[in-house]
Design a protein around this motif. Structure first.
Motif, PDB file in Angstrom:
ATOM      1  N   MET A   1     -47.326 -25.371   3.437  1.00  0.00           N
ATOM      2  CA  MET A   1     -48.524 -25.629   2.207  1.00  0.00           C
ATOM      3  C   MET A   1     -47.616 -25.289   1.034  1.00  0.00           C
ATOM      4  SD  MET A   1     -51.967 -23.861   1.491  1.00  0.00           S
ATOM      5  CE  MET A   1     -51.101 -22.442   1.046  1.00  0.00           C
ATOM      6  N   VAL A   2     -47.663 -26.179  -0.005  1.00  0.00           N
ATOM      7  CA  VAL A   2     -47.409 -25.726  -1.279  1.00  0.00           C
ATOM      8  C   VAL A   2     -48.435 -25.118  -2.185  1.00  0.00           C
ATOM      9  CG1 VAL A   2     -46.058 -26.625  -3.624  1.00  0.00           C
ATOM     10  CG2 VAL A   2     -45.459 -27.376  -1.157  1.00  0.00           C
ATOM     11  N   ARG A   3     -48.335 -23.966  -2.667  1.00  0.00           N
ATOM     12  CA  ARG A   3     -49.103 -23.440  -3.465  1.00  0.00           C
ATOM     13  C   ARG A   3     -49.262 -24.114  -4.885  1.00  0.00           C
ATOM     14  NH1 ARG A   3     -47.363 -20.014   0.184  1.00  0.00           N
ATOM     15  NH2 ARG A   3     -48.939 -19.058   1.493  1.00  0.00           N
ATOM     16  N   GLY A   4     -50.404 -23.842  -5.747  1.00  0.00           N
ATOM     17  CA  GLY A   4     -50.260 -24.138  -7.131  1.00  0.00           C
ATOM     18  C   GLY A   4     -50.457 -23.159  -8.173  1.00  0.00           C
ATOM     19  N   LEU A   5     -49.952 -23.185  -9.423  1.00  0.00           N
ATOM     20  CA  LEU A   5     -50.276 -22.416 -10.333  1.00  0.00           C
ATOM     21  C   LEU A   5     -51.974 -21.944 -10.600  1.00  0.00           C
ATOM     22  CD1 LEU A   5     -47.779 -23.448 -12.968  1.00  0.00           C
ATOM     23  CD2 LEU A   5     -47.149 -21.924 -11.405  1.00  0.00           C
ATOM     24  N   ASP A   6     -51.958 -20.661 -10.301  1.00  0.00           N
ATOM     25  CA  ASP A   6     -53.641 -20.315 -10.547  1.00  0.00           C
ATOM     26  C   ASP A   6     -53.721 -19.578 -12.018  1.00  0.00           C
ATOM     27  OD1 ASP A   6     -56.221 -19.736  -8.884  1.00  0.00           O
ATOM     28  OD2 ASP A   6     -55.628 -17.791 -10.072  1.00  0.00           O
ATOM     29  N   HIS A   7     -52.827 -18.654 -12.500  1.00  0.00           N
ATOM     30  CA  HIS A   7     -53.146 -18.209 -13.548  1.00  0.00           C
ATOM     31  C   HIS A   7     -51.771 -17.424 -14.172  1.00  0.00           C
ATOM     32  CE1 HIS A   7     -54.917 -14.699 -11.598  1.00  0.00           C
ATOM     33  NE2 HIS A   7     -54.735 -13.915 -12.666  1.00  0.00           N
ATOM     34  N   LEU A   8     -51.682 -17.070 -15.516  1.00  0.00           N
ATOM     35  CA  LEU A   8     -50.494 -16.153 -15.798  1.00  0.00           C
ATOM     36  C   LEU A   8     -51.303 -15.048 -16.471  1.00  0.00           C
ATOM     37  CD1 LEU A   8     -47.662 -16.569 -16.135  1.00  0.00           C
ATOM     38  CD2 LEU A   8     -48.116 -17.279 -18.340  1.00  0.00           C
ATOM     39  N   VAL A   9     -51.027 -13.732 -16.106  1.00  0.00           N
ATOM     40  CA  VAL A   9     -51.378 -12.630 -16.876  1.00  0.00           C
ATOM     41  C   VAL A   9     -50.627 -12.266 -17.897  1.00  0.00           C
ATOM     42  CG1 VAL A   9     -51.758  -9.997 -16.413  1.00  0.00           C
ATOM     43  CG2 VAL A   9     -51.991 -11.594 -14.637  1.00  0.00           C
ATOM     44  N   VAL A  10     -51.194 -12.196 -19.278  1.00  0.00           N
ATOM     45  CA  VAL A  10     -50.303 -11.955 -20.435  1.00  0.00           C
ATOM     46  C   VAL A  10     -50.913 -10.473 -21.122  1.00  0.00           C
ATOM     47  CG1 VAL A  10     -49.988 -12.713 -22.848  1.00  0.00           C
ATOM     48  CG2 VAL A  10     -50.373 -14.317 -20.863  1.00  0.00           C
ATOM     49  N   ALA A  11     -50.194  -9.510 -20.838  1.00  0.00           N
ATOM     50  CA  ALA A  11     -50.410  -8.260 -21.047  1.00  0.00           C
ATOM     51  C   ALA A  11     -50.038  -8.233 -22.764  1.00  0.00           C
ATOM     52  CB  ALA A  11     -49.383  -7.225 -20.664  1.00  0.00           C
ATOM     53  N   VAL A  12     -51.427  -7.585 -23.365  1.00  0.00           N
ATOM     54  CA  VAL A  12     -51.514  -7.548 -24.915  1.00  0.00           C
ATOM     55  C   VAL A  12     -51.827  -6.141 -25.080  1.00  0.00           C
ATOM     56  CG1 VAL A  12     -51.742  -9.824 -25.386  1.00  0.00           C
ATOM     57  CG2 VAL A  12     -53.626  -8.499 -25.104  1.00  0.00           C
ATOM     58  N   LYS A  13     -51.652  -5.506 -26.293  1.00  0.00           N
ATOM     59  CA  LYS A  13     -51.939  -4.203 -26.695  1.00  0.00           C
ATOM     60  C   LYS A  13     -53.385  -4.290 -27.498  1.00  0.00           C
ATOM     61  CE  LYS A  13     -47.484  -2.443 -27.285  1.00  0.00           C
ATOM     62  NZ  LYS A  13     -46.350  -1.667 -28.249  1.00  0.00           N
ATOM     63  N   ASP A  14     -53.821  -5.236 -28.020  1.00  0.00           N
ATOM     64  CA  ASP A  14     -55.043  -5.554 -28.793  1.00  0.00           C
ATOM     65  C   ASP A  14     -55.677  -6.687 -28.250  1.00  0.00           C
ATOM     66  OD1 ASP A  14     -57.069  -5.898 -30.675  1.00  0.00           O
ATOM     67  OD2 ASP A  14     -56.149  -4.804 -32.209  1.00  0.00           O
ATOM     68  N   LEU A  15     -56.895  -6.542 -27.278  1.00  0.00           N
ATOM     69  CA  LEU A  15     -57.282  -7.555 -26.577  1.00  0.00           C
ATOM     70  C   LEU A  15     -58.215  -8.395 -27.670  1.00  0.00           C
ATOM     71  CD1 LEU A  15     -57.803  -8.867 -23.738  1.00  0.00           C
ATOM     72  CD2 LEU A  15     -59.688  -7.488 -23.489  1.00  0.00           C
ATOM     73  N   GLU A  16     -58.753  -7.924 -28.811  1.00  0.00           N
ATOM     74  CA  GLU A  16     -59.497  -8.665 -29.534  1.00  0.00           C
ATOM     75  C   GLU A  16     -58.751  -9.350 -30.656  1.00  0.00           C
ATOM     76  OE1 GLU A  16     -62.854  -7.871 -33.406  1.00  0.00           O
ATOM     77  OE2 GLU A  16     -62.221  -5.932 -32.015  1.00  0.00           O
ATOM     78  N   LEU A  89     -47.298 -13.690 -12.504  1.00  0.00           N
ATOM     79  CA  LEU A  89     -47.148 -15.123 -12.211  1.00  0.00           C
ATOM     80  C   LEU A  89     -48.128 -15.173 -10.902  1.00  0.00           C
ATOM     81  CD1 LEU A  89     -46.193 -18.197 -12.214  1.00  0.00           C
ATOM     82  CD2 LEU A  89     -44.491 -17.485 -11.091  1.00  0.00           C
ATOM     83  N   VAL A  90     -49.332 -15.899 -10.978  1.00  0.00           N
ATOM     84  CA  VAL A  90     -50.303 -15.975 -10.008  1.00  0.00           C
ATOM     85  C   VAL A  90     -50.344 -17.382  -9.482  1.00  0.00           C
ATOM     86  CG1 VAL A  90     -52.563 -15.514  -9.289  1.00  0.00           C
ATOM     87  CG2 VAL A  90     -51.323 -14.135 -11.137  1.00  0.00           C
ATOM     88  N   LEU A  91     -50.303 -17.574  -8.016  1.00  0.00           N
ATOM     89  CA  LEU A  91     -50.649 -18.663  -7.467  1.00  0.00           C
ATOM     90  C   LEU A  91     -52.245 -18.911  -6.724  1.00  0.00           C
ATOM     91  CD1 LEU A  91     -47.072 -19.405  -5.713  1.00  0.00           C
ATOM     92  CD2 LEU A  91     -47.823 -19.947  -7.847  1.00  0.00           C
ATOM     93  N   ASP A  92     -52.401 -19.958  -6.549  1.00  0.00           N
ATOM     94  CA  ASP A  92     -53.718 -20.013  -5.946  1.00  0.00           C
ATOM     95  C   ASP A  92     -53.760 -19.683  -4.502  1.00  0.00           C
ATOM     96  OD1 ASP A  92     -52.795 -22.464  -4.875  1.00  0.00           O
ATOM     97  OD2 ASP A  92     -53.873 -23.660  -5.912  1.00  0.00           O
ATOM     98  N   SER A  93     -54.782 -19.894  -3.802  1.00  0.00           N
ATOM     99  CA  SER A  93     -54.628 -19.218  -2.206  1.00  0.00           C
ATOM    100  C   SER A  93     -55.928 -19.975  -1.682  1.00  0.00           C
ATOM    101  CB  SER A  93     -54.922 -17.917  -2.301  1.00  0.00           C
ATOM    102  OG  SER A  93     -55.195 -17.425  -0.917  1.00  0.00           O
ATOM    103  N   THR A  94     -55.663 -20.402  -0.532  1.00  0.00           N
ATOM    104  CA  THR A  94     -57.090 -20.874   0.538  1.00  0.00           C
ATOM    105  C   THR A  94     -57.472 -19.627   1.263  1.00  0.00           C
ATOM    106  OG1 THR A  94     -55.505 -21.695   1.933  1.00  0.00           O
ATOM    107  CG2 THR A  94     -56.229 -23.340   0.464  1.00  0.00           C
ATOM    108  N   GLY A  95     -56.758 -18.286   1.341  1.00  0.00           N
ATOM    109  CA  GLY A  95     -56.942 -17.364   2.327  1.00  0.00           C
ATOM    110  C   GLY A  95     -55.768 -16.413   2.368  1.00  0.00           C
ATOM    111  N   ALA A  96     -56.163 -15.156   2.167  1.00  0.00           N
ATOM    112  CA  ALA A  96     -55.439 -13.878   2.017  1.00  0.00           C
ATOM    113  C   ALA A  96     -54.540 -13.829   3.662  1.00  0.00           C
ATOM    114  CB  ALA A  96     -56.019 -12.580   1.710  1.00  0.00           C
ATOM    115  N   GLU A  97     -55.161 -14.012   4.629  1.00  0.00           N
ATOM    116  CA  GLU A  97     -54.459 -14.090   5.899  1.00  0.00           C
ATOM    117  C   GLU A  97     -53.396 -15.025   5.867  1.00  0.00           C
ATOM    118  OE1 GLU A  97     -57.133 -13.990   9.188  1.00  0.00           O
ATOM    119  OE2 GLU A  97     -58.542 -12.225   8.401  1.00  0.00           O
TER     120      GLU A  97
END
Length: 274
Positions: A1-16, A89-97
């Motif tokens: 199974m090939v996973r897809g891109l789920d999201h990208l975490v972008v760390a910032v100092k000032d969220l607003e 870098l985060v990929l999607d998932s159908t189940g953690a197990e």
């Protein structure tokens, strides 16, 4: 199974300020949400992919990574000590197990299982419960990047049309771009992480097609050729790193590049959809 891109975490100092910058580019940005371990986020939702703008809100709540227990908060806090930008870098998932089983067979370094719930603040002012199972893995060749899969337990409470409508026409993820001194060094880990064993390798880089968007690992020279000298000059910090995100936009006539120095460490490549 090939996973897809789920999201990208972008760390910032000032969220607003980060949320305001994305809003000014025509993105719809969600209200702030907080994690129990000391971080806060705001999201930009596309079609089953999102950007997670993340900051440290309550540093006293952050626990340290200990043994095989990965600390999401501590990783991003330490990332921000060096620079802002795409930290995970985060990929999607159908189940953690299944993810754990696949990653064990691939010989990847697995951290302890991690699950959490939080209250999501919706556009109409209401709230809803969301919950996620994270399967975290580490790569010795890219210690400055966090990797995990995310199993969304209540997608109906998370994905909202109001959050996926953007004034700039943004609709889907095209690719995530990494820079590495030798892209071929990363084919084994990325193949095991994505499940995609077929990839294209050239002297300029490595390209993997996931179930949702591509991962492209480029040399510094190839990255400069892609985004231009100005945007490439915004790259700071050690390699390898996640440098750019490509997003397809409805109604856009030509490619537009927003360099990292204008957008909290991540270059955006906006391209015409279709």
């Amino acid at each position: 199974m090939v996973r897809g891109l789920d999201h990208l975490v972008v760390a910032v100092k000032d969220l607003e300020k980060a949320g305001q910058a994305y809003s000014e580019l025509g993105f719809t940005v969600t209200p702030e949400n907080r994690h129990p371990w000391g971080t806060a986020n705001r999201l930009v939702q596309l079609d089953r992919f999102f950007i997670e703008l993340l900051s440290v809100a309550e540093p006293e709540k952050i626990s340290e990574t200990s043994g095989n227990a990965f600390s999401f908060g501590a990783f991003n806090r330490d990332f921000l000590k060096a620079r802002e930008g795409a930290s995970m870098l985060v990929l999607d998932s159908t189940g953690a197990e299944k993810d754990r089983s696949d990653f064990q067979r691939a010989g990847l370094h697995l951290y302890d299982p991690f699950s959490f719930e939080r209250t999501a603040h919706l556009a109409d002012g209401s709230t809803a419960q969301v919950a996620f199972d994270l399967t975290l893995v580490g790569d010795d060749l890219s210690p400055g990047i966090g990797y995990f899969t995310c199993h969304n337990k209540f997608p109906e409470n998370f994905w909202k049309p109001a959050f996926q409508s953007h004034a700039n026409g943004a609709c889907s993820v095209g690719a995530i771009y990494m820079i590495a001194a030798d892209p071929s060094d990363h084919h084994e880990f990325l193949g095991g992480f994505t499940g995609q064993r077929e990839m294209r390798a050239t002297s300029l880089g490595l390209e993997l097609e996931t179930a949702r968007g591509d991962i492209r690992v480029l040399t510094p020279y190839a990255y400069q050729a892609l985004v231009g000298a100005e945007a490439a000059s915004s790259v700071t910090g050690d390699l390898p790193q996640i440098a750019a995100l490509e997003i397809a936009c409805q109604g856009l006539d030509q490619k537009k590049i927003v360099p990292a120095e204008q957008l909290f460490g991540l270059t955006l490549i906006l391209t015409p959809a279709g």
